[in-house]
Design an enzyme around this catalytic site. Structure first.
Site, PDB file in Angstrom:
ATOM      1  NE  ARG A  40      64.487  32.400  -3.585  1.00  0.00           N
ATOM      2  CZ  ARG A  40      63.825  31.294  -3.912  1.00  0.00           C
ATOM      3  NH1 ARG A  40      63.004  31.290  -4.969  1.00  0.00           N
ATOM      4  NH2 ARG A  40      63.979  30.186  -3.218  1.00  0.00           N
ATOM      5  NE  ARG A  55      54.892  25.000   0.259  1.00  0.00           N
ATOM      6  CZ  ARG A  55      56.074  24.406   0.194  1.00  0.00           C
ATOM      7  NH1 ARG A  55      56.660  24.164  -0.965  1.00  0.00           N
ATOM      8  NH2 ARG A  55      56.693  24.059   1.294  1.00  0.00           N
ATOM      9  CD  GLU A  96      60.123  21.733  -8.062  1.00  0.00           C
ATOM     10  OE1 GLU A  96      61.001  21.356  -7.253  1.00  0.00           O
ATOM     11  OE2 GLU A  96      60.072  22.873  -8.545  1.00  0.00           O
TER      12      GLU A  96
HETATM   13  C1  3EB Z   1      59.968  22.593  -2.093  1.00  0.00           C
HETATM   14  O1  3EB Z   1      58.742  22.495  -1.919  1.00  0.00           O
HETATM   15  C2  3EB Z   1      60.498  22.046  -3.372  1.00  0.00           C
HETATM   16  O2  3EB Z   1      63.219  27.746  -4.182  1.00  0.00           O
HETATM   17  O3  3EB Z   1      61.839  28.840  -5.473  1.00  0.00           O
HETATM   18  C3  3EB Z   1      59.661  24.377  -5.050  1.00  0.00           C
HETATM   19  C4  3EB Z   1      59.219  25.621  -5.517  1.00  0.00           C
HETATM   20  C5  3EB Z   1      60.927  24.259  -4.536  1.00  0.00           C
HETATM   21  C6  3EB Z   1      60.061  26.735  -5.469  1.00  0.00           C
HETATM   22  C7  3EB Z   1      62.194  27.812  -4.869  1.00  0.00           C
HETATM   23  C8  3EB Z   1      61.767  25.385  -4.490  1.00  0.00           C
HETATM   24  C9  3EB Z   1      61.335  26.607  -4.943  1.00  0.00           C
HETATM   25  O4  3EB Z   1      60.733  23.057  -1.240  1.00  0.00           O
HETATM   26  C10 3EB Z   1      61.444  22.943  -4.054  1.00  0.00           C
END
Ligand code: 3EB
Length: 348
Positions: A159, A225, A332
């Protein structure tokens, strides 16, 4: 403008009712979750069929995004998409290509992730959609190790390489996302992009994922986020998959109730941050639409109870069974708000 008139609407319905979808003309596309995966829809609408189990008692579900503007469909390589003036929804499903030159090349998942993201960026650049509002990534065996590395970490390399190859930022201004383990199948990716400006939101309780230390893999995950945008005169918020992580560490090992509360504290912090950036928006925990991924199906009642205690009743919540991207994460939660939400039936 009443909520029903927002330019973007999320509809959730049992997969069995997808063929009787109301208002087909406004459909941008969507994703269906079931185990085994549904046969891909035969129409030209971009629908992803993700092989993902639902916890006991939950029926296979489709999420449909509607765009209330004139729409047209298109294809770009493996990507099927539908676009209006403001919004574009696309999806693709790629086989993990075996390495071409023996064992010297990158692991197949890494190469496939890079190819998928390069293709998405080509499409968006060509059609003038500057920003990804939200991107969803699903692939099997996310926590399994192969080629000496956990598959989620392989995905992160592919990615990020695509972002770099296309001259995109890999920190600060990056898309809201999630990456979950499906039960089987291909690398499935869906995305919602826009010509509007998207503001990336970070969580003050968490280290930005793109700054995670190398303990979590050689390349940090490329996501924000949340993404915030004003679309058709309304502020809309797309919150990434959110886990029980504070700083960069997993909290509450083995305790799904405490992990759920930590996820919700994190979501509340992201909502507060977004509200600071968009003071006229009225984002509230009880008006968001949620999607919850639980690692163990038997945990769903506990997660549901914690959510009810923290939020009260929600507009719409869907529960799916998926592996989360760190082996110690049990749950999650993702969410979005500001767009209209339509559900046909209680419990969705
Ligand atoms: C984290 O906070 C949990 O790799 O696109 C959350 C949201 C998580 C997106 C991603 C991974 C991803 O790291 C995992």
């Amino acid at each position: 403008m009443s909520p029903a008139e927002t330019i973007l609407q999320l509809e959730r319905l049992p997969a069995s009712r997808l063929s009787s979808l109301d208002g087909r003309g406004s459909v941008l596309g969507g994703a269906c979750f079931s185990h085994p995966a549904l046969a891909p829809a035969s129409s030209d609408l971009p629908f992803l069929a993700v092989d993902m189990a639902l916890p006991p008692g939950e029926a296979a579900i489709c999420e449909v995004w509607h765009g209330h503007e004139p729409l047209q469909s298109g294809r770009h390589g493996a990507i099927r998409y539908r676009q209006g003036d403001t919004l574009l929804y696309g999806c693709l499903s790629l086989d993990e290509a075996p390495a071409e030159c023996g064992n010297d090349g990158p692991p197949p998942l890494q190469a496939t992730a890079e190819a998928a993201y390069r293709s998405i960026f080509e499409l968006l650049d060509a059609r003038g959609y500057s920003s990804i509002l939200r991107i969803w990534n699903y692939f099997p065996a996310i926590n399994r190790e192969s080629h000496g590395m956990e598959r989620y970490r392989q995905f992160n390399i592919g990615r990020q390489d695509a972002f770099l190859a296309r001259g995109r930022a890999v920190a600060d201004n990056v898309p809201a996302a999630c990456a979950l383990g499906s039960a089987a199948g291909r690398l499935d990716i869906a995305f919602l992009a826009t010509r509007a400006r998207v503001i990336s939101i970070e969580n003050p309780r968490q280290v930005s994922a793109y700054h995670y230390p190398s303990d979590y893999g050689p390349r940090s995950p490329t996501f924000a986020r949340a993404g915030l945008a004003s679309l058709g005169g309304r502020d809309m918020l797309f919150i990434s998959g959110t886990a029980s992580i504070v700083g960069h560490q997993t909290l509450h090992h083995g305790d799904v109730a405490a992990q759920t509360r930590e996820c919700l504290q994190n979501i509340a912090a992201v909502v507060a941050e977004a509200s600071r950036q968009a003071p006229r928006a009225d984002f509230r925990l009880d008006t968001l639409a949620y999607k919850v991924y639980v690692r163990h199906p038997e945990d769903v009642d506990t997660v549901r109870r914690e959510m009810a205690q923290f939020i009260g009743s929600t507009m719409s919540t869907v529960f799916l069974q998926a592996d989360v991207c760190r082996a110690d994460l049990l749950v999650e939660i993702e969410a979005s708000g500001g767009h209209a939400v339509a559900t046909c039936c209680p419990g969705i």
